[in-house]
Design a protein around this motif. Structure first.
Motif, PDB file in Angstrom:
ATOM      1  N   MET A 265     -76.668  49.645  -1.083  1.00  0.00           N
ATOM      2  CA  MET A 265     -75.689  50.657  -1.205  1.00  0.00           C
ATOM      3  C   MET A 265     -75.997  51.881  -0.147  1.00  0.00           C
ATOM      4  O   MET A 265     -74.595  52.157   0.701  1.00  0.00           O
ATOM      5  CB  MET A 265     -75.753  51.504  -2.559  1.00  0.00           C
ATOM      6  CG  MET A 265     -74.412  52.411  -2.462  1.00  0.00           C
ATOM      7  SD  MET A 265     -74.258  52.994  -4.057  1.00  0.00           S
ATOM      8  CE  MET A 265     -75.571  53.620  -4.043  1.00  0.00           C
ATOM      9  N   CYS A 298     -71.363  44.047   1.296  1.00  0.00           N
ATOM     10  CA  CYS A 298     -70.502  43.826   0.153  1.00  0.00           C
ATOM     11  C   CYS A 298     -70.528  42.778  -0.750  1.00  0.00           C
ATOM     12  O   CYS A 298     -71.045  42.530  -2.164  1.00  0.00           O
ATOM     13  CB  CYS A 298     -69.715  44.797   0.551  1.00  0.00           C
ATOM     14  SG  CYS A 298     -69.138  46.837   0.921  1.00  0.00           S
ATOM     15  N   TYR A 303     -69.776  42.959  -4.715  1.00  0.00           N
ATOM     16  CA  TYR A 303     -69.327  44.261  -4.878  1.00  0.00           C
ATOM     17  C   TYR A 303     -67.959  43.946  -5.245  1.00  0.00           C
ATOM     18  O   TYR A 303     -67.447  45.268  -5.915  1.00  0.00           O
ATOM     19  CB  TYR A 303     -69.417  45.792  -3.834  1.00  0.00           C
ATOM     20  CG  TYR A 303     -70.523  46.190  -3.701  1.00  0.00           C
ATOM     21  CD1 TYR A 303     -71.614  45.849  -4.779  1.00  0.00           C
ATOM     22  CD2 TYR A 303     -71.348  47.251  -2.968  1.00  0.00           C
ATOM     23  CE1 TYR A 303     -72.882  46.952  -4.810  1.00  0.00           C
ATOM     24  CE2 TYR A 303     -72.358  47.973  -2.814  1.00  0.00           C
ATOM     25  CZ  TYR A 303     -72.961  48.026  -3.366  1.00  0.00           C
ATOM     26  OH  TYR A 303     -74.213  48.115  -3.917  1.00  0.00           O
ATOM     27  N   HIS A 304     -67.169  42.919  -4.654  1.00  0.00           N
ATOM     28  CA  HIS A 304     -65.839  42.762  -4.931  1.00  0.00           C
ATOM     29  C   HIS A 304     -65.850  41.876  -6.453  1.00  0.00           C
ATOM     30  O   HIS A 304     -63.973  41.598  -6.403  1.00  0.00           O
ATOM     31  CB  HIS A 304     -65.675  42.062  -3.542  1.00  0.00           C
ATOM     32  CG  HIS A 304     -65.642  40.421  -3.452  1.00  0.00           C
ATOM     33  ND1 HIS A 304     -68.162  40.837  -3.572  1.00  0.00           N
ATOM     34  CD2 HIS A 304     -66.169  39.125  -3.218  1.00  0.00           C
ATOM     35  CE1 HIS A 304     -68.449  39.195  -3.526  1.00  0.00           C
ATOM     36  NE2 HIS A 304     -67.188  38.877  -3.525  1.00  0.00           N
ATOM     37  N   ARG A 317     -72.143  51.576 -10.849  1.00  0.00           N
ATOM     38  CA  ARG A 317     -71.162  50.469 -10.489  1.00  0.00           C
ATOM     39  C   ARG A 317     -69.648  51.337 -10.060  1.00  0.00           C
ATOM     40  O   ARG A 317     -69.087  50.947  -8.829  1.00  0.00           O
ATOM     41  CB  ARG A 317     -70.995  49.709 -11.960  1.00  0.00           C
ATOM     42  CG  ARG A 317     -69.640  48.548 -11.721  1.00  0.00           C
ATOM     43  CD  ARG A 317     -70.409  47.499 -10.385  1.00  0.00           C
ATOM     44  NE  ARG A 317     -69.926  46.220 -10.020  1.00  0.00           N
ATOM     45  CZ  ARG A 317     -69.831  45.999  -9.128  1.00  0.00           C
ATOM     46  NH1 ARG A 317     -70.052  45.845  -8.444  1.00  0.00           N
ATOM     47  NH2 ARG A 317     -68.619  44.954  -9.063  1.00  0.00           N
ATOM     48  N   GLN A 320     -70.294  51.539  -6.386  1.00  0.00           N
ATOM     49  CA  GLN A 320     -70.467  51.010  -5.385  1.00  0.00           C
ATOM     50  C   GLN A 320     -69.111  50.469  -5.526  1.00  0.00           C
ATOM     51  O   GLN A 320     -68.627  50.069  -4.622  1.00  0.00           O
ATOM     52  CB  GLN A 320     -71.117  49.666  -6.579  1.00  0.00           C
ATOM     53  CG  GLN A 320     -72.440  49.925  -6.699  1.00  0.00           C
ATOM     54  CD  GLN A 320     -73.220  48.990  -7.525  1.00  0.00           C
ATOM     55  OE1 GLN A 320     -72.753  48.135  -8.273  1.00  0.00           O
ATOM     56  NE2 GLN A 320     -74.322  49.143  -6.998  1.00  0.00           N
ATOM     57  N   GLU A 321     -67.971  50.555  -6.580  1.00  0.00           N
ATOM     58  CA  GLU A 321     -66.963  49.760  -6.084  1.00  0.00           C
ATOM     59  C   GLU A 321     -65.957  50.377  -5.135  1.00  0.00           C
ATOM     60  O   GLU A 321     -65.333  50.525  -4.449  1.00  0.00           O
ATOM     61  CB  GLU A 321     -65.747  49.452  -7.905  1.00  0.00           C
ATOM     62  CG  GLU A 321     -66.619  48.844  -8.752  1.00  0.00           C
ATOM     63  CD  GLU A 321     -65.696  48.348 -10.335  1.00  0.00           C
ATOM     64  OE1 GLU A 321     -64.956  49.426 -10.288  1.00  0.00           O
ATOM     65  OE2 GLU A 321     -66.723  47.701 -11.122  1.00  0.00           O
ATOM     66  N   PHE A 324     -66.791  49.780  -1.847  1.00  0.00           N
ATOM     67  CA  PHE A 324     -66.387  48.684  -1.812  1.00  0.00           C
ATOM     68  C   PHE A 324     -64.615  49.030  -1.113  1.00  0.00           C
ATOM     69  O   PHE A 324     -63.929  48.407   0.036  1.00  0.00           O
ATOM     70  CB  PHE A 324     -66.356  47.380  -2.336  1.00  0.00           C
ATOM     71  CG  PHE A 324     -65.469  46.441  -2.250  1.00  0.00           C
ATOM     72  CD1 PHE A 324     -65.969  45.313  -1.792  1.00  0.00           C
ATOM     73  CD2 PHE A 324     -64.284  45.894  -2.685  1.00  0.00           C
ATOM     74  CE1 PHE A 324     -65.345  44.199  -1.759  1.00  0.00           C
ATOM     75  CE2 PHE A 324     -63.857  45.541  -2.674  1.00  0.00           C
ATOM     76  CZ  PHE A 324     -63.563  44.262  -1.853  1.00  0.00           C
TER      77      PHE A 324
END
Length: 630
Positions: A265, A298, A303-304, A317, A320-321, A324
């Motif tokens: 990350m 990513c 992350y997708h 999380r 992370q989103e 992204f």
């Protein structure tokens, strides 16, 4: 292929029969000969159709290729016009170059060629050498490309890089924590939480354990932005120097990143900061490299993909989103800006599109669709009715986004600015509006012309282009009031004019040149003048002011020189009629209303014209990311 050979065999057989019957003509029924001739004609037509089909599929053929190629060849990276439609432009090697748009090149060449028949003023004569250099650069667009960051071409690792003093860093970190609602602070928090950035800065300044190069990069990137924001409010000149120091450390660290990076990350966040930094340095190609690497990591980390959130990992999380979607938004914008396929396919994303997602994510999603559906090679080859439907749908979605931005602007409280008020919020929102109107103009430009439209451009498209320039003028007035940060104008130009494909200028320039529209030309002049830097940079860098001003000057060389004084109410310059009669607008991609009517508005000619215009605008924008002086 088998069918082609079969048809050719039939044709050969029928020809033999005709020859035999001709030699034995006596006693043969004439109807038999007529029937044979009809069969030959039918087979010949079928062979012609098969050849076109094979050529579109790029399959090998036993026959010699014709001198012109099909307009839309799916096997090629971009649509191809018949070579006969272009003028041969010779390079130093003597080989012709066909892969450029002839539109502006031919126009400037015509201006230069006509110098002998006109008496130019002294100021105009001084412009001519610059126009010659511009033509040379347009004809050889890859001669001077530079994909390095500024001042980092020979960057070397430093044993102990200088950093701002600790007390100043503590001050701005506390200030950032107390002003998380500021636009720039909220924007940074989409990359990493502000507390995470603060922890990284603490790790670098109190190095109980060895910190990584990524930590150093993140710390300097974050500090450079919050020092910059603090300067706007405080006006402290020393903090401006600290911002510059952190920016130099960031540039140096980015230039030393290895090709292969670990998937984490923090690395993605560092690449994202590098992308933003490259955009602000007018380096779209460098920004694309960082954004592509970030997008790849990513997807490597998933992350997708949708994952159920729960427990102690839900906060991580969510971070992370957000990261992204930040990468997604800027990567899609650069994809449209550079005319390259995105590294992130929407079909591969299983994260739900949140209806309350940020406007930047929504705009990024629209940017991706605009390129894929309208301006990619496949998009440009779509039938007119299909392109019209797609463009109308996208325009509707973007108008909703514009309305949201305007609503947000109207909700900003209009009261005295103090330390608790974000002084740049409205300016940032207006910058977003300029980008959104520019993309809307680009979408509307893809709609084929209708009866009564001039130059193949809808009136709605022209109105949107003019409104984008009007909003730009308002932004520049706002920025003139920002005395504390002299770099704000540069940042605005890089984001609002250079990051997205700035279509309004190209749209109005084409129309102004074709119709001698002095009102639009004056509007373009004001736009170019507004970009003029306060001081001339010592390096030979292509500033947007220089390029746009040169194009306006090229138009005025014919509109103003040797022209009797006349009312400003007039739009047509009679003295230029002879020149425009000699200049072939159709061949140069600028179709006059008469030419459009005579061509019966065929789909092919409209496709040529849109392709020419798109290539032209793309090439002009490309020069604004290169170190070339005209």
């Amino acid at each position: 292929m088998f069918k082609l050979h079969h048809c050719q065999s039939q044709l050969h057989t029928q020809r033999n029969r005709v020859e035999y019957h001709s030699s034995q003509a006596e006693g043969i029924d004439i109807s038999t000969l007529v029937s044979c001739e009809q069969k030959i004609d039918a087979i010949a037509r079928e062979i012609g159709d098969l050849k076109l089909l094979i050529k579109g599929l790029n399959l090998p053929s036993d026959e010699n290729q014709p001198t012109t190629r099909s307009i839309w060849n799916p096997s090629q990276t971009e649509p191809v016009k018949p070579l006969a439609d272009y003028q041969s432009i010779s390079t130093t090697s003597g080989e012709p170059v066909w892969d450029h748009s002839a539109h502006i090149i031919d126009f400037i060449k015509a201006v230069l060629k006509d110098r002998g028949s006109r008496v130019f003023e002294t100021g105009a004569i001084e412009v001519l050498p610059s126009l010659e250099k511009l033509v040379q650069a347009l004809e050889d667009p890859f001669a001077a490309q530079d994909v390095s960051l500024r001042n980092t071409a020979v960057a070397k690792p430093r044993a102990k890089p200088s950093m701002p003093p600790l007390d100043a860093v503590v001050t701005v970190l506390r200030w950032a924590k107390d002003h998380e609602g500021f636009t720039r602070m909220a924007w940074l928090s989409q990359i990493l939480p502000l507390q995470t950035f603060t922890d990284i800065c603490r790790k670098v300044y109190f190095a109980v354990e060895e910190y990584s190069e990524i930590d150093f990069l993140l710390a300097n990137g974050y500090l450079s932005y919050i020092f910059s924001e603090h300067v706007i409010v405080s006006g402290l000149p020393g903090y401006r120097g600290y911002c510059q120091l952190c920016r130099e450390n960031l540039d140096n660290s980015l230039s030393q990143l290895p090709l292969l990076l670990p998937a984490s990350m923090e690395v993605i966040a560092a690449l994202t900061l590098g992308t933003f930094n490259a955009v602000e340095n007018s380096k779209a190609t460098v920004a694309w490299k960082f954004a592509s690497a970030a997008a790849d990591l990513c997807q490597t980390l998933g992350y997708h993909r949708f994952r159920p959130q729960g427990g102690t990992q839900s906060s991580l999380r969510a971070t992370q989103e957000r990261l992204f979607w930040t990468v997604y938004a800027i990567e899609k914008g650069l994809s449209l800006r550079l005319g390259r396929s995105s590294n992130i396919r929407d079909a591969e994303i299983t994260l739900p599109f949140d209806p309350d997602e940020s406007r930047s994510t929504k705009l990024g999603r629209l940017n991706g669709i605009v390129y894929d559906q309208l301006y990619s090679p496949t998009g440009l080859s779509r039938p007119d009715d299909e392109r019209t439907f797609i463009a109308a749908t996208l325009a509707g979605d973007l108008r909703e986004l514009i309305n949201d931005t305007r609503t947000e602007i109207s909700n900003v409280p209009d009261h005295h600015i103090d330390d608790e008020t974000d002084p740049m919020r409205i300016t940032y929102l207006r910058c977003d509006l300029v980008c959104e109107f520019s993309i809307l103009a680009l979408i509307l430009r893809a709609i084929p012309m209708t009866q009564g439209s001039m130059n193949g451009i809808l009136d709605d498209c022209l109105a949107v282009a003019r409104e984008a320039l009007d909003i730009h003028e308002q932004c520049m007035k706002d920025l003139q009031g920002c005395k504390n940060d002299p770099f704000m104008v540069t940042k605005y130009i890089n984001w609002a004019i250079l990051y997205c494909p700035f279509a309004p200028f190209s749209i109005l320039f084409t129309r102004a040149v074709q119709l001698s529209d002095m009102a639009d030309l004056a509007r373009l002049d004001r736009f170019a003048t507004s970009l003029q830097p306060a001081s001339t940079p010592p390096e030979a860098i292509t500033h947007p002011y220089r390029l746009y001003k040169l194009l306006c000057q090229a138009a005025r060389l014919y509109f103003d020189s040797d022209t009797p004084s006349q009312s400003t109410e007039q739009n047509t310059i009679p003295n230029t009629a002879d020149f425009w009669a000699e200049f072939d607008f159709v061949q140069s991609g600028i179709e006059t209303a008469t030419a459009v009517d005579q061509s019966s508005k065929t789909a092919g000619s409209q496709t040529y014209e849109l392709y020419d215009w798109a290539q032209d605008a793309q090439q002009i924008m490309g020069f604004l990311s290169e170190d070339v002086m005209f």
